[in-house]
Write a protein that holds these residues in place. Structure first.
Motif, PDB file in Angstrom:
ATOM      1  N   HIS A 115      43.870  30.384  44.650  1.00 39.37           N
ATOM      2  CA  HIS A 115      42.922  31.510  44.636  1.00 39.37           C
ATOM      3  C   HIS A 115      41.690  31.361  45.526  1.00 39.37           C
ATOM      4  O   HIS A 115      41.267  32.333  46.127  1.00 39.37           O
ATOM      5  CB  HIS A 115      42.444  31.783  43.202  1.00 39.37           C
ATOM      6  CG  HIS A 115      43.462  32.466  42.349  1.00 39.37           C
ATOM      7  ND1 HIS A 115      43.184  33.560  41.575  1.00 39.37           N
ATOM      8  CD2 HIS A 115      44.764  32.200  42.153  1.00 39.37           C
ATOM      9  CE1 HIS A 115      44.274  33.945  40.933  1.00 39.37           C
ATOM     10  NE2 HIS A 115      45.254  33.134  41.259  1.00 39.37           N
ATOM     11  N   HIS A 116      41.091  30.164  45.555  1.00 43.91           N
ATOM     12  CA  HIS A 116      39.753  30.095  46.146  1.00 43.91           C
ATOM     13  C   HIS A 116      39.604  28.989  47.174  1.00 43.91           C
ATOM     14  O   HIS A 116      39.308  27.852  46.817  1.00 43.91           O
ATOM     15  CB  HIS A 116      38.704  29.927  45.042  1.00 43.91           C
ATOM     16  CG  HIS A 116      38.780  30.986  43.988  1.00 43.91           C
ATOM     17  ND1 HIS A 116      39.076  30.722  42.680  1.00 43.91           N
ATOM     18  CD2 HIS A 116      38.626  32.332  44.071  1.00 43.91           C
ATOM     19  CE1 HIS A 116      39.086  31.861  41.995  1.00 43.91           C
ATOM     20  NE2 HIS A 116      38.826  32.855  42.819  1.00 43.91           N
ATOM     21  N   HIS A 164      41.128  28.208  37.157  1.00 45.16           N
ATOM     22  CA  HIS A 164      40.794  29.393  37.957  1.00 45.16           C
ATOM     23  C   HIS A 164      39.405  29.309  38.579  1.00 45.16           C
ATOM     24  O   HIS A 164      39.241  29.550  39.762  1.00 45.16           O
ATOM     25  CB  HIS A 164      40.923  30.657  37.100  1.00 45.16           C
ATOM     26  CG  HIS A 164      40.782  31.906  37.904  1.00 45.16           C
ATOM     27  ND1 HIS A 164      39.648  32.667  37.918  1.00 45.16           N
ATOM     28  CD2 HIS A 164      41.632  32.500  38.764  1.00 45.16           C
ATOM     29  CE1 HIS A 164      39.812  33.691  38.741  1.00 45.16           C
ATOM     30  NE2 HIS A 164      41.006  33.617  39.267  1.00 45.16           N
ATOM     31  N   LEU A 230      35.092  32.183  36.544  1.00 36.90           N
ATOM     32  CA  LEU A 230      34.724  31.765  37.890  1.00 36.90           C
ATOM     33  C   LEU A 230      33.440  30.961  37.844  1.00 36.90           C
ATOM     34  O   LEU A 230      32.748  30.952  36.823  1.00 36.90           O
ATOM     35  CB  LEU A 230      34.573  32.999  38.791  1.00 36.90           C
ATOM     36  CG  LEU A 230      35.946  33.494  39.275  1.00 36.90           C
ATOM     37  CD1 LEU A 230      35.934  34.958  39.601  1.00 36.90           C
ATOM     38  CD2 LEU A 230      36.398  32.684  40.482  1.00 36.90           C
ATOM     39  N   HIS A 334      33.489  38.769  35.676  1.00 34.28           N
ATOM     40  CA  HIS A 334      34.546  38.087  36.437  1.00 34.28           C
ATOM     41  C   HIS A 334      33.864  37.112  37.387  1.00 34.28           C
ATOM     42  O   HIS A 334      33.718  35.948  37.074  1.00 34.28           O
ATOM     43  CB  HIS A 334      35.399  39.136  37.155  1.00 34.28           C
ATOM     44  CG  HIS A 334      36.537  38.569  37.945  1.00 34.28           C
ATOM     45  ND1 HIS A 334      37.510  37.782  37.385  1.00 34.28           N
ATOM     46  CD2 HIS A 334      36.865  38.691  39.263  1.00 34.28           C
ATOM     47  CE1 HIS A 334      38.381  37.426  38.331  1.00 34.28           C
ATOM     48  NE2 HIS A 334      38.009  37.963  39.479  1.00 34.28           N
ATOM     49  N   HIS A 401      33.208  40.774  42.587  1.00 35.83           N
ATOM     50  CA  HIS A 401      32.694  39.620  43.327  1.00 35.83           C
ATOM     51  C   HIS A 401      31.578  40.051  44.276  1.00 35.83           C
ATOM     52  O   HIS A 401      31.515  41.217  44.673  1.00 35.83           O
ATOM     53  CB  HIS A 401      33.822  38.979  44.146  1.00 35.83           C
ATOM     54  CG  HIS A 401      34.930  38.415  43.315  1.00 35.83           C
ATOM     55  ND1 HIS A 401      34.813  37.255  42.605  1.00 35.83           N
ATOM     56  CD2 HIS A 401      36.194  38.860  43.080  1.00 35.83           C
ATOM     57  CE1 HIS A 401      35.945  36.996  41.972  1.00 35.83           C
ATOM     58  NE2 HIS A 401      36.808  37.962  42.236  1.00 35.83           N
ATOM     59  N   GLY A 441      39.887  42.889  45.589  1.00 39.28           N
ATOM     60  CA  GLY A 441      39.540  41.788  44.693  1.00 39.28           C
ATOM     61  C   GLY A 441      38.278  41.128  45.219  1.00 39.28           C
ATOM     62  O   GLY A 441      37.168  41.644  45.058  1.00 39.28           O
ATOM     63  N   HIS A 442      38.459  40.004  45.918  1.00 44.97           N
ATOM     64  CA  HIS A 442      37.308  39.364  46.533  1.00 44.97           C
ATOM     65  C   HIS A 442      36.921  40.073  47.826  1.00 44.97           C
ATOM     66  O   HIS A 442      37.693  40.856  48.390  1.00 44.97           O
ATOM     67  CB  HIS A 442      37.642  37.917  46.904  1.00 44.97           C
ATOM     68  CG  HIS A 442      37.520  36.952  45.762  1.00 44.97           C
ATOM     69  ND1 HIS A 442      36.376  36.256  45.492  1.00 44.97           N
ATOM     70  CD2 HIS A 442      38.427  36.553  44.840  1.00 44.97           C
ATOM     71  CE1 HIS A 442      36.574  35.454  44.459  1.00 44.97           C
ATOM     72  NE2 HIS A 442      37.818  35.613  44.032  1.00 44.97           N
ATOM     73  N   LYS A 463      44.504  44.302  46.949  1.00 42.58           N
ATOM     74  CA  LYS A 463      45.715  44.030  46.165  1.00 42.58           C
ATOM     75  C   LYS A 463      46.842  44.995  46.486  1.00 42.58           C
ATOM     76  O   LYS A 463      48.001  44.692  46.258  1.00 42.58           O
ATOM     77  CB  LYS A 463      45.417  44.161  44.671  1.00 42.58           C
ATOM     78  CG  LYS A 463      44.205  43.407  44.180  1.00 42.58           C
ATOM     79  CD  LYS A 463      44.401  41.929  44.300  1.00 42.58           C
ATOM     80  CE  LYS A 463      43.228  41.175  43.714  1.00 42.58           C
ATOM     81  NZ  LYS A 463      43.292  39.754  44.078  1.00 42.58           N
ATOM     82  N   HIS A 503      43.320  36.107  47.414  1.00 39.61           N
ATOM     83  CA  HIS A 503      42.208  36.273  46.478  1.00 39.61           C
ATOM     84  C   HIS A 503      40.928  36.111  47.297  1.00 39.61           C
ATOM     85  O   HIS A 503      40.463  37.056  47.891  1.00 39.61           O
ATOM     86  CB  HIS A 503      42.306  35.254  45.334  1.00 39.61           C
ATOM     87  CG  HIS A 503      43.414  35.587  44.399  1.00 39.61           C
ATOM     88  ND1 HIS A 503      43.223  36.311  43.256  1.00 39.61           N
ATOM     89  CD2 HIS A 503      44.733  35.299  44.456  1.00 39.61           C
ATOM     90  CE1 HIS A 503      44.379  36.465  42.637  1.00 39.61           C
ATOM     91  NE2 HIS A 503      45.307  35.859  43.348  1.00 39.61           N
TER      92      HIS A 503
HETATM   93 CU1  K7E Z   1      38.891  37.742  41.441  1.00 38.96          CU
HETATM   94 CU2  K7E Z   1      41.434  34.577  41.051  1.00 38.96          CU
HETATM   95 CU3  K7E Z   1      38.811  34.900  42.385  1.00 38.96          CU
HETATM   96 CU4  K7E Z   1      41.576  37.121  42.566  1.00 38.96          CU
HETATM   97  S1  K7E Z   1      40.101  36.129  41.359  1.00 38.96           S
HETATM   98  S2  K7E Z   1      40.446  38.872  42.906  1.00 38.96           S
END
Ligand code: K7E
Ligand code: CUA
Length: 665
Positions: A115-116, A164, A230, A334, A401, A441-442, A463, A503
């Motif tokens: 993910h990051h 995560h 997070l 989140h 985010h 998402g991000h 997404k 992500h």
């Molecule tokens: Cu928001 Cu796993 Cu960082 Cu995907 S998480 S969007």
């Protein structure tokens, strides 16, 4: 706004949300008023053939388990770096040299979910040494060496269920931080799930990261059984702290969609890791028994080794006063992100009607004044009014985010209403918004998590693509969108598809890593136990039922190229060394009927091993899979397999030593 009204707004938000999702997702060809004029946008992302991009961008591969390297602003895919998933394209995770990178306490695991990506930092700035990334499913951290763009270290994290909220780096890469997304029995035990509130716990982990090959769990803080989503370390004045969102303070364990969405306020955990270091140094905490894998790849042996670690340091909040506080935060937050000055801690309350912004300096004053509203399991909860710096109104539906620019403004991704909103710390007021296509998402700004972000490009990581690309059956690409943030108004420049699910991403000036790229490995420094540095070293040998073939590859032949004396029941290990000493000359290796391993793609100076277990007598070809030269098609050979029990002298042609050992039958 009074809390009761906020709840009403939230309910309203969810129904509006459903409608908005429908509208945004199903309206083909929405007018693109926020796009820069097409030719203007094209000229701003155009990187002429032969010219290079200004930035490297590293995008998580989501459920592909890998990392993708793109050039920005062109959006060109440069490479996929295998990390937590087997990669048949180059044999990562199949061959003997790299399998150990996937080792865990559960054995070798062929897949995970990344993910990051998080770039290493020195003094709060990306320094271009390493990229870290998390495995979400079977909790692990990985380090990628940015000189070779290879995964060189993986570390499993014990006492965690869903890694995560990780692996965000502290200001000088002292630690990468992580938190458990799913609370679990700690230590693991067979207990009823209905005992969740009583027996399930969370952990917040600090992983020592500042030395290559030395990743380790420095300590874990045992925390109440919420879902920690997070995290972000502080910077500048808040260096020494780290912040973690949690949802499910309800401690629900069934139908979370409803049952974990009841409280108007969940919390952000503020963890003082410098304080934890002091407590550990003075002997606080216990070494708990544990079992977790630490895997390290060596560029000398070109091989990974795996070690199981047996204890982990665990501290409980009441053993180390001042190590953790909770900041009330609306509602099921989140993301949590810290601004470049280190003063603001911005939540992403995905069910909230505002973007909550906490103040680090207010937090410190509140701690001093003990302005607490209550305690949760010995953890003081600071009064919301005493820590809140501001609430951004009208943020859209489902803020997730935040990233930051160089002008004191923040950009928040908003999932349900598919947009990015821009607001500034001067007045916490939304000043611009731009639609994303779709369901962002991000988001990522180059340098967006550092002390000095750049103010030029932002990526939206989406997404859903629906109608954005030529359709490809039920399964569609996910996508990134490049947005110009240099002016007052954001403007869309480019769409490009991504691998897996992007992500988060991070990007760095190309100049910081471009010239450090390793072009090939020095053959003289290769200490692989089966290296063949010259054709004279090529050989076949038998040890019981295992046949080792030490083989060289160079344009345009293998040595040896014909092998006899193998029988059904043997295991053949082809140890292939690419003896080229030049850039961009890989050789591939594949043998017919290889049913356990994928091909090898061997870089110059490197050794890789293909395990080949013949099932039937016969003569089987092997060949180079990478079109390396004009005579690439000639780069091949045979292996002859006798029936089980029929003795044929082991021999290989074009291998001087082996040829001297005996003749064919
Ligand atoms: Cu928001 Cu796993 Cu960082 Cu995907 S998480 S969007
Ligand atoms: Cu070597 Cu093709």
């Amino acid at each position: 706004m009074p809390r009761s009204r906020r709840v009403g707004m939230t309910l309203l938000a969810s129904s509006v949300a459903a409608v908005a999702l429908y509208l945004f997702a199903c309206t083909p060809g929405r007018p693109v008023s926020t796009m820069a004029g097409a030719s203007d946008a094209a000229s701003r992302v155009y990187v002429a053939p032969g010219a290079m991009d200004e930035y490297y961008a590293f995008l998580s591969g989501g459920f592909s388990g890998q990392v993708a390297v793109y050039g920005l602003p062109s959006g060109r895919l440069l490479r996929v770096i295998p990390v937590f998933s087997q990669n048949a394209e180059n044999g990562y995770g199949y061959n003997a040299e790299t399998r150990a990178m996937l080792n865990t306490s559960f054995g070798e695991i062929p897949w995970d979910d990344t993910h990051h990506p998080s770039l290493s930092q020195t003094d709060g700035m990306h320094d271009g040494r390493w990229l870290f990334i998390n495995a979400n499913n079977t909790p692990r951290f990985a380090r990628i060496d940015l000189t070779t763009m290879e995964t060189v270290e993986t570390l499993e994290v014990p006492n965690t269920g869903g890694n995560h909220g990780s692996p965000f780096v502290t200001e000088n890469t002292e630690y990468v931080i992580g938190a458990t997304r799913f609370s679990v029995p700690i230590p693991q035990a067979d207990i009823p799930i209905t005992d969740f509130a009583k027996s399930f716990k969370g952990t917040i982990s600090f992983i020592k990261a500042n030395e290559m090959g030395q990743m380790d769990v420095a300590f874990q803080l045992l925390v109440p059984g919420f879902n920690y989503d997070l995290g972000r370390p502080g910077k500048g004045p808040s260096h020494g702290w780290a912040f973690f969102t949690s949802y499910n303070t309800e401690q629900a364990y069934t139908k979370l969609e409803v049952n974990a969405s009841k409280n108007d306020y969940d919390v952000i955990a503020a963890v003082n890791w410098k304080r934890l270091e002091e407590c550990v140094a003075s002997g606080t905490g216990r070494n708990w028994p544990a079992n977790y894998a630490h895997n390290v790849y060596s560029h000398a042996t070109h091989s990974a080794t795996s070690e199981m670690k047996k204890t982990v340091k665990v501290i409980e909040p009441d053993e180390c006063e001042g190590s953790i506080y909770y900041l009330p935060t609306p509602k099921s937050p989140h993301g949590v992100d810290v601004d470049p000055t280190g003063e603001y801690i911005v939540g992403g309350g995905k069910l909230a009607t505002v973007i909550p912004v906490h103040s680090f300096s207010k937090m410190m004053k509140a701690i001093e004044a003990k302005a607490f509203e209550r305690e949760i399991d010995d953890i003081p909860v600071i009064k919301y009014s005493e820590v809140m710096a501001g609430e951004v109104q009208n943020p859209g539906l489902g803020p997730l985010h935040n990233e930051f620019d160089d002008k004191g403004c923040a950009y928040t991704s908003v999932f349900i209403s598919s947009e990015i909103v821009k607001w500034c710390f001067s007045d916490f007021t939304v000043v611009d918004r731009i639609p994303t296509y779709y369901s962002i998402g991000h988001l990522m700004i180059v340098g967006g998590d550092t002390k000095k972000p750049t103010g030029k490009y932002m990526l939206a990581l989406n997404k859903i693509t629906k109608d954005r690309y030529l359709p490809t059956g039920p399964e569609l690409a996910q996508s990134a969108q490049l947005i110009d943030i240099s002016g007052e108004k954001m403007s869309l420049l480019l769409d490009f598809p991504t691998i897996g699910e992007p992500h988060y991403a991070q990007a760095i000036e190309a100049s910081l890593i471009r010239d450090k790229q390793v072009k090939f490995f020095q053959l003289a420094e290769n200490t692989h136990p089966y290296v063949a540095r010259t054709e004279a070293d090529a050989a076949v040998s038998r040890s019981g039922k295992t046949v080792h073939v030490k083989m060289t590859a160079i344009r345009s032949h293998f040595a040896p190229d014909n092998i006899e004396g193998v029988q059904v029941g043997d295991t053949v290990l082809f140890h292939v060394t690419n003896i080229e000493q030049d850039w961009d000359v890989p050789h591939g290796f594949a043998a017919m009927g290889s049913w356990s391993d994928a091909e090898l793609l061997v870089m110059p100076g490197q050794t890789r091993t293909l395990k080949w277990i013949p099932k039937f007598p016969g003569v089987y070809p092997f060949y180079c899979t990478d079109f390396c030269s004009a005579l690439h098609q000639e780069m091949s050979g045979y292996i002859r397999v006798a029936p089980s029990g029929r003795s044929v002298v082991l021999q290989a042609t074009t291998s001087p030593r082996a040829a001297a050992a005996g003749g064919a039958q």
